[in-house]
Design a protein around this motif. Structure first.
Motif, PDB file in Angstrom:
ATOM      1  N   SER A   1       0.849  -1.163   0.000  1.00 16.07           N
ATOM      2  CA  SER A   1       0.000   0.000   0.000  1.00 16.07           C
ATOM      3  C   SER A   1       0.886   1.214   0.000  1.00 16.07           C
ATOM      4  O   SER A   1       1.987   1.159   0.491  1.00 16.07           O
ATOM      5  CB  SER A   1      -0.861  -0.005   1.248  1.00 16.07           C
ATOM      6  OG  SER A   1      -0.107   0.265   2.377  1.00 16.07           O
ATOM      7  N   SER A   2       0.441   2.336  -0.546  1.00 17.30           N
ATOM      8  CA  SER A   2       1.317   3.493  -0.593  1.00 17.30           C
ATOM      9  C   SER A   2       0.819   4.647   0.250  1.00 17.30           C
ATOM     10  O   SER A   2      -0.356   4.847   0.399  1.00 17.30           O
ATOM     11  CB  SER A   2       1.555   3.968  -2.010  1.00 17.30           C
ATOM     12  OG  SER A   2       0.635   3.560  -2.929  1.00 17.30           O
TER      13      SER A   2
ATOM     14  N   GLY B   1       9.170   9.548  -5.617  1.00 13.43           N
ATOM     15  CA  GLY B   1       9.341  10.209  -4.331  1.00 13.43           C
ATOM     16  C   GLY B   1       9.342   9.175  -3.225  1.00 13.43           C
ATOM     17  O   GLY B   1      10.108   8.211  -3.259  1.00 13.43           O
ATOM     18  N   THR B   2       8.430   9.337  -2.275  1.00 11.83           N
ATOM     19  CA  THR B   2       8.328   8.369  -1.178  1.00 11.83           C
ATOM     20  C   THR B   2       7.025   7.578  -1.260  1.00 11.83           C
ATOM     21  O   THR B   2       6.475   7.148  -0.257  1.00 11.83           O
ATOM     22  CB  THR B   2       8.432   9.084   0.184  1.00 11.83           C
ATOM     23  OG1 THR B   2       7.470  10.145   0.220  1.00 11.83           O
ATOM     24  CG2 THR B   2       9.821   9.661   0.383  1.00 11.83           C
ATOM     25  N   VAL B   3       6.547   7.389  -2.484  1.00 13.56           N
ATOM     26  CA  VAL B   3       5.336   6.601  -2.720  1.00 13.56           C
ATOM     27  C   VAL B   3       5.691   5.439  -3.649  1.00 13.56           C
ATOM     28  O   VAL B   3       6.493   5.603  -4.569  1.00 13.56           O
ATOM     29  CB  VAL B   3       4.241   7.478  -3.371  1.00 13.56           C
ATOM     30  CG1 VAL B   3       3.043   6.641  -3.790  1.00 13.56           C
ATOM     31  CG2 VAL B   3       3.805   8.579  -2.413  1.00 13.56           C
ATOM     32  N   ALA B   4       5.088   4.278  -3.395  1.00 12.64           N
ATOM     33  CA  ALA B   4       5.244   3.164  -4.327  1.00 12.64           C
ATOM     34  C   ALA B   4       4.487   3.504  -5.599  1.00 12.64           C
ATOM     35  O   ALA B   4       3.280   3.732  -5.573  1.00 12.64           O
ATOM     36  CB  ALA B   4       4.706   1.877  -3.714  1.00 12.64           C
ATOM     37  N   SER B   5       5.195   3.574  -6.734  1.00 12.20           N
ATOM     38  CA  SER B   5       4.576   4.017  -7.984  1.00 12.20           C
ATOM     39  C   SER B   5       3.888   2.891  -8.741  1.00 12.20           C
ATOM     40  O   SER B   5       3.170   3.141  -9.699  1.00 12.20           O
ATOM     41  CB  SER B   5       5.627   4.674  -8.882  1.00 12.20           C
ATOM     42  OG  SER B   5       6.676   3.771  -9.192  1.00 12.20           O
ATOM     43  N   ALA B   6       4.115   1.663  -8.325  1.00 11.67           N
ATOM     44  CA  ALA B   6       3.453   0.501  -8.922  1.00 11.67           C
ATOM     45  C   ALA B   6       3.530  -0.636  -7.910  1.00 11.67           C
ATOM     46  O   ALA B   6       4.207  -0.526  -6.883  1.00 11.67           O
ATOM     47  CB  ALA B   6       4.127   0.102 -10.239  1.00 11.67           C
TER      48      ALA B   6
END
Length: 383
Positions: free
Chosen positions: A33-34, A328-333
């Motif tokens: 989860s992001s 950035g600091t988010v899972a992009s996939a």
């Protein structure tokens, strides 16, 4: 971003783990989860995400015949790797071209039992001039960090100087000793610790257990830490065994859960990461949510490294290498798994520069198959 979060939410189907997780035979985690942390939405929008799907190619086996390998420290010229043996308490130099192993010496004071022993390694930021090797290990009374002079001119087996303790008093246990250390871009020393099985320590900001610590190379609380005169950088962790920075100097950490979720976190100074009140994502805003989370059987995350726009995370019980692409600091996939079951348990991942990684197996740690056998270092090319 809402679309990404919706897609990610659909991928969440449970998970956690422990190097000695909820029960002493566990080490594991599943897709993520992001959440944001460390960079603003506008900054993240300006950053390019890597391709949603990546690839891994095993280039070669660097060496075999290792016993309970844990920490790895590449020498500055990448000619050799220093490798810690958790149970034997020794440090071995591995020539990356030939695979030749040379034992530097035994670290005095190591008391190996359960998940404790000689764990993380790091080279001094001034290694070129001081030749200091830092180590995190379990002693008879605690977990501590020492530094030793490495003198390559001395005979094999006698190349390590006496340990100089720079930091002590980290709680020890049969499980959850943490153990990863690394010098950050700021030349400060970071250490991931565990709560040693005493869950309450993680939320106690006066305890060193269940924390990420930040200190000077001499072991003093680092300037700018969030809590006055304290080495505590973040708290509410269960068992941190992976630390890595991206090119923007943002810190990420992997963490063992118990019975539900393992985590990959973006680290923000002073934040509370929830354990034991929250495991994985929480609806309580006072806890910092993970970027990604996994089921126990799918991960049990230990070492992590950054390469090619992604965090690469070793899975112990999961017996696989996870790729977590970032914006950035988010899972992009969705995270992607590689090497599933091919090499057994994976412990440590280290950048070898550019698109290359070094990865160690961990099949001689008492939980692998065979229980007494052969661990190795692999060189990978990743995208």
């Amino acid at each position: 971003m809402p679309a990404l979060l919706a897609v990610t939410a659909l991928l969440l189907t449970a998970g956690c783990s422990s190097d000695g997780g909820g029960s002493p035979g566990d080490e594991g985690s599943t897709p993520p989860s992001s959440t944001t942390s460390g960079s603003s939405p506008s900054e993240q929008a300006a950053e390019q995400a890597p391709p949603a799907k990546g690839s891994v190619k095993v280039l070669r086996t660097v060496t075999t015949g290792l016993n309970t390998p844990w920490g790895i420290a590449p020498l500055p010229d990448d000619s050799a790797l220093l490798v810690a043996s958790r149970d034997q308490g020794t440090i071995t130099k591995v020539d990356v071209k030939t695979g030749k192993k040379t034992e530097l010496g035994k670290v005095s004071g190591v008391s190996a039992a359960g998940e404790g022993g000689l764990l993380g390694l790091a080279l001094s930021p001034d290694y070129a001039s001081d030749h200091m090797v830092y180590a995190y290990f379990t002693s008879a009374s605690d977990n501590r960090i020492v530094r030793m002079l490495y003198d390559a001119k001395k005979p094999a087996g006698e190349q390590l100087g006496a340990p100089d303790t720079i930091f002590k008093g980290i709680p020890k246990g049969y499980i959850h000793n943490g153990g990863r250390i690394a010098f950050g871009p700021d030349k400060m020393l970071y250490a991931g610790t565990g709560e040693s099985g005493d869950r309450g320590l993680a939320q106690d900001k006066k305890s060193l257990g269940g924390k990420i610590l930040r200190m000077t190379p001499e072991g003093e609380p680092a300037p700018g830490n969030p809590f006055p005169d304290s080495p505590v950088y973040t708290y509410g962790h269960r068992n941190v065994q992976g630390l890595a920075w991206d090119p923007e100097q943002r810190l990420f950490a992997s963490e063992f859960g118990q019975d539900t979720w393992d985590e990959l976190n973006a680290i923000k100074p002073g934040d509370n990461y929830g354990w034991p009140d929250a495991e994985g994502k929480s609806s309580d805003a006072k806890y910092h949510n993970p970027i990604a989370q996994w089921h126990t059987d799918d991960a049990s995350p230990s070492g992590i490294a950054y390469a090619e726009g992604s965090i690469w995370m070793a899975g112990l019980k999961g017996q696989r290498l996870w790729r977590i692409p970032l914006k950035g600091t988010v899972a992009s996939a969705a995270p992607q798994a590689f090497l599933e079951g091919k090499y057994g348990r994976l412990r440590t991942v280290v950048s070898a520069g550019g698109d290359k990684l070094w990865v160690t197996t961990s099949n001689t740690d008492g939980r692998g198959t065979p229980k007494s056998g052969d661990d190795r270092i692999l060189e990978l090319e990743v995208r």
